[in-house]
Design an enzyme around this catalytic site. Structure first.
Site, PDB file in Angstrom:
ATOM      1  N   LYS A   4       1.023   4.344  -2.684  1.00  0.00           N
ATOM      2  CA  LYS A   4       0.631   5.711  -2.315  1.00  0.00           C
ATOM      3  C   LYS A   4       1.793   6.702  -2.491  1.00  0.00           C
ATOM      4  O   LYS A   4       1.577   7.883  -2.776  1.00  0.00           O
ATOM      5  CB  LYS A   4       0.060   5.743  -0.893  1.00  0.00           C
ATOM      6  CG  LYS A   4      -1.262   4.957  -0.763  1.00  0.00           C
ATOM      7  CD  LYS A   4      -2.344   5.472  -1.689  1.00  0.00           C
ATOM      8  CE  LYS A   4      -3.656   4.725  -1.574  1.00  0.00           C
ATOM      9  NZ  LYS A   4      -4.674   5.224  -2.515  1.00  0.00           N
ATOM     10  N   TYR A  52       0.833  -1.212   0.000  1.00  0.00           N
ATOM     11  CA  TYR A  52       0.000   0.000   0.000  1.00  0.00           C
ATOM     12  C   TYR A  52       0.871   1.266   0.000  1.00  0.00           C
ATOM     13  O   TYR A  52       0.629   2.214  -0.750  1.00  0.00           O
ATOM     14  CB  TYR A  52      -0.901  -0.044   1.238  1.00  0.00           C
ATOM     15  CG  TYR A  52      -1.933   1.050   1.339  1.00  0.00           C
ATOM     16  CD1 TYR A  52      -3.110   1.001   0.595  1.00  0.00           C
ATOM     17  CD2 TYR A  52      -1.753   2.125   2.203  1.00  0.00           C
ATOM     18  CE1 TYR A  52      -4.067   1.994   0.700  1.00  0.00           C
ATOM     19  CE2 TYR A  52      -2.704   3.124   2.326  1.00  0.00           C
ATOM     20  CZ  TYR A  52      -3.861   3.058   1.574  1.00  0.00           C
ATOM     21  OH  TYR A  52      -4.813   4.049   1.686  1.00  0.00           O
TER      22      TYR A  52
HETATM   23  P1  NAP Z   1     -13.323   1.885   0.722  1.00  0.00           P
HETATM   24  O1  NAP Z   1     -14.319   2.238   1.752  1.00  0.00           O
HETATM   25  O2  NAP Z   1     -12.732   0.525   0.741  1.00  0.00           O
HETATM   26  O3  NAP Z   1     -13.949   2.197  -0.716  1.00  0.00           O
HETATM   27  C1  NAP Z   1     -13.216   1.944  -1.877  1.00  0.00           C
HETATM   28  C2  NAP Z   1     -14.180   1.711  -3.009  1.00  0.00           C
HETATM   29  O4  NAP Z   1     -13.394   1.381  -4.190  1.00  0.00           O
HETATM   30  C3  NAP Z   1     -15.094   0.499  -2.756  1.00  0.00           C
HETATM   31  O5  NAP Z   1     -16.411   0.812  -3.155  1.00  0.00           O
HETATM   32  C4  NAP Z   1     -14.477  -0.576  -3.621  1.00  0.00           C
HETATM   33  O6  NAP Z   1     -15.366  -1.565  -4.066  1.00  0.00           O
HETATM   34  C5  NAP Z   1     -13.968   0.244  -4.800  1.00  0.00           C
HETATM   35  N1  NAP Z   1     -12.991  -0.495  -5.576  1.00  0.00           N
HETATM   36  C6  NAP Z   1     -12.088  -1.412  -5.130  1.00  0.00           C
HETATM   37  N2  NAP Z   1     -11.401  -1.939  -6.150  1.00  0.00           N
HETATM   38  C7  NAP Z   1     -11.879  -1.345  -7.271  1.00  0.00           C
HETATM   39  C8  NAP Z   1     -11.575  -1.474  -8.650  1.00  0.00           C
HETATM   40  N3  NAP Z   1     -10.645  -2.336  -9.086  1.00  0.00           N
HETATM   41  N4  NAP Z   1     -12.252  -0.723  -9.548  1.00  0.00           N
HETATM   42  C9  NAP Z   1     -13.216   0.143  -9.135  1.00  0.00           C
HETATM   43  N5  NAP Z   1     -13.545   0.307  -7.848  1.00  0.00           N
HETATM   44  C10 NAP Z   1     -12.889  -0.432  -6.921  1.00  0.00           C
HETATM   45  O7  NAP Z   1     -12.085   2.903   0.772  1.00  0.00           O
HETATM   46  P2  NAP Z   1     -11.964   4.378   1.414  1.00  0.00           P
HETATM   47  O8  NAP Z   1     -11.518   4.209   2.825  1.00  0.00           O
HETATM   48  O9  NAP Z   1     -13.159   5.178   1.111  1.00  0.00           O
HETATM   49  O10 NAP Z   1     -10.697   4.917   0.612  1.00  0.00           O
HETATM   50  C11 NAP Z   1     -10.824   5.581  -0.626  1.00  0.00           C
HETATM   51  C12 NAP Z   1      -9.435   6.002  -1.108  1.00  0.00           C
HETATM   52  O11 NAP Z   1      -8.813   6.823  -0.125  1.00  0.00           O
HETATM   53  C13 NAP Z   1      -8.500   4.822  -1.335  1.00  0.00           C
HETATM   54  O12 NAP Z   1      -7.652   5.074  -2.446  1.00  0.00           O
HETATM   55  C14 NAP Z   1      -7.666   4.785  -0.063  1.00  0.00           C
HETATM   56  O13 NAP Z   1      -6.415   4.185  -0.257  1.00  0.00           O
HETATM   57  C15 NAP Z   1      -7.564   6.265   0.252  1.00  0.00           C
HETATM   58  N6  NAP Z   1      -7.312   6.516   1.684  1.00  0.00           N
HETATM   59  C16 NAP Z   1      -8.182   6.089   2.635  1.00  0.00           C
HETATM   60  C17 NAP Z   1      -7.887   6.332   3.973  1.00  0.00           C
HETATM   61  C18 NAP Z   1      -8.792   5.898   5.081  1.00  0.00           C
HETATM   62  O14 NAP Z   1      -8.382   6.028   6.245  1.00  0.00           O
HETATM   63  N7  NAP Z   1      -9.964   5.365   4.821  1.00  0.00           N
HETATM   64  C19 NAP Z   1      -6.708   6.999   4.317  1.00  0.00           C
HETATM   65  C20 NAP Z   1      -5.860   7.427   3.313  1.00  0.00           C
HETATM   66  C21 NAP Z   1      -6.165   7.174   1.990  1.00  0.00           C
HETATM   67  P3  NAP Z   1     -15.572  -2.901  -3.133  1.00  0.00           P
HETATM   68  O15 NAP Z   1     -16.587  -2.512  -2.158  1.00  0.00           O
HETATM   69  O16 NAP Z   1     -16.017  -3.965  -4.052  1.00  0.00           O
HETATM   70  O17 NAP Z   1     -14.224  -3.215  -2.550  1.00  0.00           O
END
Ligand code: NAP
Length: 246
Positions: free
Chosen positions: A158, A154
């Site tokens: 990133k 990861y």
């Molecule tokens: P999340 O709740 O897991 O949502 C991610 C979404 O992306 C889910 O709906 C997932 O579908 C979809 N997805 C996964 N693989 C995919 C693919 N191949 N093609 C299209 N869609 C896909 O994640 P989040 O926490 O909202 O995070 C969103 C972004 O912010 C990510 O890039 C993450 O790395 C970044 N981020 C998050 C955090 C945090 O603390 N949450 C912190 C820093 C950065 P499924 O439901 O089928 O998996």
């Protein structure tokens, strides 16, 4: 409304930060292409936008597949005639300590978080350069600035997203396309809900603001960077982390 009549495409918008961003953009007047690997969740987000009186279309796309990504961009053009904003939000984790990390988990995370961003970014940039305007926003993370225990794959992606952001900013800004990244800290979403409560509490304590982030905290940052208020900002990485790394 800061994004009135802009056409925005958000990947991974079926839940979490992507969903909150889709809703925020719609409230700011954007027409939203809601992309997710699961059609049902994309449709749910699109439905919420329509209930708010906004315009949205749901598309099922796996961002790791070039033909699906090309179809997605075409869908945005067919539906709304142009593409002004891309948020490369879709991302996954598959954590393990470095010495135990399986090769397939490394490849899986790279495919979505890095190659997916490259594919969507390139396809969108072709349209935006032709238009002479556009904004691309990429999801990095505090982990992409400082690394994190158990997240070799990861963290690599990133950090890589920041490299692509700065490179694209240099190549595309002269052509009217701004490119920026957001580096969220720990945000409560389905991605982080599966982390041990002990770790989440630790993160909360570490942040001078003394709370975890919400998806809306990140959505607000995306909305600012997507808007004309950020018209002199490109190649930046905006931390949205409650000061967790200070
Ligand atoms: P999340 O709740 O897991 O949502 C991610 C979404 O992306 C889910 O709906 C997932 O579908 C979809 N997805 C996964 N693989 C995919 C693919 N191949 N093609 C299209 N869609 C896909 O994640 P989040 O926490 O909202 O995070 C969103 C972004 O912010 C990510 O890039 C993450 O790395 C970044 N981020 C998050 C955090 C945090 O603390 N949450 C912190 C820093 C950065 P499924 O439901 O089928 O998996």
């Amino acid at each position: 409304m800061r994004l009135k009549d802009k056409v925005a495409l958000i990947t991974g918008a079926g839940r979490g930060i992507g969903e909150a961003t889709a809703l925020k953009f719609a409230k700011e007047g954007a027409k939203v292409v809601v992309c997710d690997i699961q059609l049902e969740s994309a449709e749910q987000t699109a439905q919420k936008i329509k209930e708010l009186g906004g315009e949205a279309v749901a598309v099922k796309v796996d961002v790791t597949k070039r033909d699906e990504v090309d179809g997605l961009i075409q869908k945005a053009i067919d539906e709304f005639g142009r593409l002004d904003i891309l948020v490369n939000n879709a991302g996954i984790t598959a954590d393990a300590k470095f010495l135990k990390m399986a090769e397939e988990d490394f490849d899986k995370v790279v495919a979505v978080n890095l190659k997916g961003v490259y594919l969507c970014g390139q396809a969108a940039a072709k349209v935006m350069v032709k238009q002479g305007s556009g904004v691309i926003l990429n999801a990095s993370s505090v982990v992409g600035l400082y690394g994190n225990f158990g997240q070799t794959n990861y963290a690599a992606t990133k950090f890589g997203v920041i490299g692509m952001t700065k490179t694209w900013a240099k190549e595309l800004s002269p052509k009217g396309v701004r490119v920026n990244a957001v580096a969220p800290g720990f945000i409560l979403t389905p991605m982080t809900e599966k982390m041990p409560e002990k770790v989440l509490n630790m993160m909360k304590d570490k942040a001078p603001i003394k709370r975890l982030g919400t998806p809306e905290d990140v959505a607000n940052a995306y909305a600012f960077l997507a808007s004309d208020e950020a018209s002199f900002i490109t190649g930046a990485v905006l931390s949205v982390d409650g000061g967790v790394v200070l």
